[in-house]
Structure formats: C-alpha cells, structure tokens
Design an enzyme around this catalytic site. Sequence first.
Site, PDB file in Angstrom:
ATOM      1  N   ASP A 121       0.822  -1.210   0.000  1.00 11.90           N
ATOM      2  CA  ASP A 121       0.000   0.000   0.000  1.00 11.90           C
ATOM      3  C   ASP A 121       0.857   1.262   0.000  1.00 11.90           C
ATOM      4  O   ASP A 121       2.027   1.252   0.387  1.00 11.90           O
ATOM      5  CB  ASP A 121      -0.876   0.036   1.256  1.00 11.90           C
ATOM      6  N   HIS A 295       3.851  -2.259   3.075  1.00  7.40           N
ATOM      7  CA  HIS A 295       3.920  -0.947   2.418  1.00  7.40           C
ATOM      8  C   HIS A 295       5.224  -0.857   1.631  1.00  7.40           C
ATOM      9  O   HIS A 295       6.301  -1.070   2.205  1.00  7.40           O
ATOM     10  CB  HIS A 295       3.850   0.186   3.453  1.00  7.40           C
TER      11      HIS A 295
END
Length: 352
Positions: A121, A295
């Site tokens: 993400d 991430h």
Amino acid sequence: MSSEKVIEKRSMQTKNKILVATVSAVVIVGVALGIYFGVRNSDNNDSSNKSNTSTAPDPVPTNAPVPTSAPEPPPGINGTMINGTLFPYYTLTGEAPAPVGIDGKVYTNCVTPNTFSISFDDGPSQWTHELLDLLEAEQLKVTFFVNGDNQDCIYKPEVQSILKRAFESGHQIASHTWSHPELTTLSVEGITTEMTRLEQAFKDILGIVPRYMRPPFGDGTFGNGNANDLKVQNTLKGLGYVITTWDIATGDADIDDNKTPHKLSDEELMSKEQLEVTSTVEPAPDGAPHMQLMHDTYMRTIRLMAPWSIKYIKARGYKMVPVATCLGDEDPRTWYKLIGPPAATTPTTCTK
Ligand SMILES: [Zn+2]
C-alpha cells in the site's frame, strides 16, 4: 502519518503459445499454458501502445470480448492486446469471464484454499523499483494499492514510470484512494471524489480503472472504530469497487520509522514483523488462505521483510497470487473496470 501507524498495526515465456489464427479474418486462438513469466516488457513496448493525442478512444468495459481485430503484441512479446493496452504476461482469449469479486463486499482475507497474497500500500515510492526487481527474480505477482497523492505525486514522471513498470510486469493495480483520507470522515461526494480523481490518473497513465480497492486504515470496514460504515461501503459499491482489507498486517507502517539511524535494529524490527505473520499463519490449518498487508514505502520492508515473507510463504507450500486472484478473479481482465489506451499527454498536478 500517525493515525495510519496505529490503525494499520492492527490490524516467455513458458511455452505459452498464442496460436494466432491466420489468414483473413479472424481470430486469436491462444492456448494459455502458463500465466506468469519473468520477463519484463520494455519501454519501447509501452510507448508503442500510447496514444499521443487527446483523441484517444474512451476505455471500454473489460467484459467485452477481445475484439477479433485487436492488434497483435509487438514482435517478441507474448501477451494480449486489449483495446490498445498490452497485457504482456497473459495470453487471454475469448470473452472475459464474469467477475467473481462482488462490488461493495468487504473481503478481509483470501478465499481460495492454499493461496497467499502479499500486497503493498501507499506507493509508488523510491523503493518500489527495488521491490519490482525482487518480485521479478522470484517470478511473483502481487497487488499494489496505489495512492494518487500521498507519499508522492502519481503524475511525476518518475512515479508514472514505476507505476507503468508494475502494471506491465503483470502485477495487479488497485486503488487506495487519491489522498489517503479516513473515508468515514467524508461525505458521499467526498468519497466519490477520492475514488474518481485517482481513476482519472489511472486512465491517463495506464489506460485502466481498477475494480479493487482498499480503504486507507481499513476505515469503514474494521479496525478504526468505524466498522461497517454503510455510507462508505455503499458509495464504493455504487462506484463498482470490490473492497479488500487484510488478515495479516506486518506492522511496518507502525514500527519502522524509515529513518537512519533506526530506533529499532534490523533484528528487533524483523522479530516484531515476523511475529505478526507467524502468529496468524501457524495456528491456522495448513493451506488456510491469507492476505498480507505491507507498504512499499519502507526500505526495510523491501530489503528485509518482503524477502523473508516470500521465503516463508513458499516454504509452507502456498501459491502466491495477487489479491483478486485469491478471491477467484484469476483473469486479469476482471481486475479492471475499464481497459483502454493511456490518454494523458499533459502532466497534471497533485495539489490535494
Ligand atoms: Zn495506506
């Protein structure tokens, strides 16, 4: 982004033969013997697909059949050209299957047994190229939940370049909203703008619009004190999005300061992140599916945690696939609401 830290902690060329039917009229009849390949498309192939004018045709729904008149991929590239966009790692024939993922439904885990998706993400970031190198070496496809204006501006040439490489490498591109807000704090109009502004960027840069999204912080689904927010979910349903969260968060956004010197040593960091994975995977039955959040905005996620995760997941015998695939949408045409040629020729700014 401090609130994110709290919340997200909680949380070819195999012998892939395109039997291009010949002569006069018709048809591409292909036999897909394999889907994933470790060969990158080149920049040349990308530019050959781009329209340089503002008169590029509008994208069309992905459930349309592959036009029989569709151009073939450039020489030497296996793949399928759909409405002017090349899917270089996939031989796709006939009509796209009906999507399996349901609009507006919240999926908190993969559903296909023995699948394990890892997803990234908040990018692209300066580390994403390095992650793409790793995934290429491992011959793995993942899902990127992309922001328009969070860590960086999606319209910067270097960010566009990373995004194109991820897409052209066969990874799933999904939405993580334009600017990473808590969606429950927004009006219906505000939520819609967060989604459609990023849709425009995806159309401009890649020529696609994703069907899959992940709410920042999982907000509106779970974990933020705003579980099952129907305003959020119904708005996303109306826009045609499948909502996905995760069942494993490594906690990278919470426990890695992403600075040097680090507060936590590599060993301390990895111990914490690995525990988040093992404490979920190992009590579960063998082959139970999982959906892991990381991430691609943290150096040590790319250099330490992602390699460890891949090795660990492979050793347990899982098939590692993108999020959509582990939910039953195995054909990449079902990953996107629209597929068409990239449209943009003029850079757009990212003022929030
Ligand atoms: Zn996020």
